[in-house]
Enzyme design. Structure first.
Site: not given
Ligand code: HSE
Length: 442
Positions: A22, A140, A142, A212
């Site tokens: 990121v 939350v 992405g 989330k």
């Molecule tokens: N491990 C998380 C997913 C990444 O697979 O959505 C983003 O929070």
């Protein structure tokens, strides 16, 4: 919190805590779209340094130009950093860095769902006390702008349902399993593609999605909750058989993070949880592919809306971080704070007891092949006022004395279903564990 660059214009100086996927995405976006971002922020945004574990590791692209440090104090509380961007993940030391940065008068942007979900109260208190802002759009789903949507665009509306696919790894795995792949090989690919958490247990056991969901419940319903306050089941118990049953019945299996406003006898509660669901094939959430995320929101005035896109990955998550940085930079440059963030309060609605949450159910039983078996089971369900929607007897597989029964029910409380299952397991004619999943219904 303003500095002058060589040309005499203001610059907002950023320190990254972490320069992984990121962080590299953030550096790339600021480098590729610097001019556009400066025009939108009204001020240049510069990454001054990044905290890393290993300074010698080679970094690709724009991340290669960032000055590295292994000392957190070069960023947290440092006088040459205006905005601290926390991209480390996990609880500590990330939480201490965030609260220390706020105490030192720095603005914070974080992509860390775990600290916002579990320690939001501490973080927002620190922000208020020090008159600073905390931005967390990337925490939350992405790159999907769901935090801003709930906080601002839907501020005028009352949300009554929020159902999300909030974990890309598990969405990838269940889709792969539905097309016949094994759980293990699908997880290995999801890890290779970089979707999974450092500890993939948090993906597959539902904890990541639950963190989330806890954040979204705060914004959508004003209720202050942490993930241990509602039910959470991951995808580890899903079987190929369930996948086939679902397809035959006209459903896809999805791990859903769900919260609904329910009013009973004038009392408002939120029914919430993270569970694998059978989702009808016609519903938008049934078709969310690969590692994508989606959030389906129902609100009084707007009706239903769907927010879908990449929920992980360097550039998508980086775009949410940079959007937060732009908002932060505008305020830092103007010497002001942002508009107050909607904060969940203790006075908000309470979560419903898990036994009171209601949905239709799917059951698969292996039973003795003899007269009266189905009658015994349906009587037991009727005793709990559980009404059946469909029943089918499957072809015997191997053992001629046993047969598979697949049932779906009308909406039933979790409490009634749990009681019925307990009694069902006591019946001699029921062999092994009854497999149970929730069915999505609006
Ligand atoms: N491990 C998380 C997913 C990444 O697979 O959505 C983003 O929070």
């Amino acid at each position: 919190m303003k500095s002058q660059n060589a040309n005499g214009s203001k610059v907002v100086r950023v320190g990254l805590l972490g320069l992984g996927n990121v962080g590299a995405g953030v550096a790339e976006i600021l480098s590729t779209h610097g001019e556009m971002i400066e025009a939108r922020a009204g001020v240049p945004i510069r990454i001054v340094k990044a905290l890393v574990r290993n300074k010698r590791r080679k970094r690709q692209g724009a991340a290669g130009d960032v000055t590295l440090t292994t000392k957190a104090s070069d960023i947290v509380g440092a006088s040459d950093i205006d905005v601290v961007v926390e991209l480390m993940g996990g609880i500590e030391p990330a939480l201490s860095y965030v609260t220390d940065a706020l105490a030192a008068g720095q603005t914070v942007v974080t992509a860390n769902k775990a600290i916002v979900a579990a320690h939001g109260k501490t973080i927002f208190q620190a922000a208020r006390k020090n008159k600073r802002d905390v931005h967390f759009e990337a925490a939350v789903a992405g790159g999907i702008p769901i935090i801003r949507t709930l906080r601002e665009a839907l501020a005028s509306d009352r949300v009554t349902e929020l159902t999300g696919i909030l974990n890309g790894t598990t969405n990838y795995i269940v889709e792969a399993m539905a097309s016949g792949q094994s759980y293990e090989s699908a997880l290995a690919v999801a890890q290779e593609l970089g979707y999974a958490e450092a500890d993939p247990t948090l993906d597959v056991n539902g904890a990541d999605a639950a963190d989330k969901l806890a954040i979204l419940i705060g914004l959508a319903f004003g209720a202050s909750v942490t993930r241990n306050k509602f039910g959470c089941v991951g995808i580890t118990e899903l079987t190929g058989e369930m996948m086939m049953d679902a397809a035959e019945l006209g459903f896809a299996i999805k791990l859903l993070a769900r919260a609904r406003r329910v009013v009973t006898g004038g009392v408002e509660t939120i029914q919430a949880g993270v569970f694998p669901y059978l989702v009808p094939l016609g519903h938008a959430l049934s078709a969310v592919p690969d590692a994508q995320n989606a959030i389906y929101v129902r609100s009084d005035s707007l009706g239903t809306t769907l927010y879908q896109g990449p929920g992980a990955g360097g550039l998508p998550t980086g775009s949410a971080v940079v959007a937060d940085l732009i908002e932060a930079a505008r305020n830092v440059a103007a010497g002001t704070r942002g508009r107050s963030t909607v904060q969940p309060t203790r006075a908000g609605p309470k979560l419903a007891k898990s036994g009171d949450t209601v949905c239709p159910w799917y059951l698969r039983l292996t039973v003795a092949e003899k007269p009266g078996v189905l009658a015994a089971i349906t009587t037991l369900l009727a005793d709990e006022s559980i009404s059946l929607a469909t029943v089918s007897q499957m072809e015997p597989s191997g053992d001629d004395n046993e047969v598979g029964i697949v049932m779906t029910t009308h909406p039933t409380s979790t409490g009634a279903m749990e009681r019925a299952l307990k009694k069902m397991h006591r019946l001699k004619v029921v062999r092994g564990e009854v497999q149970v999943l929730r069915v999505y219904a609006e």
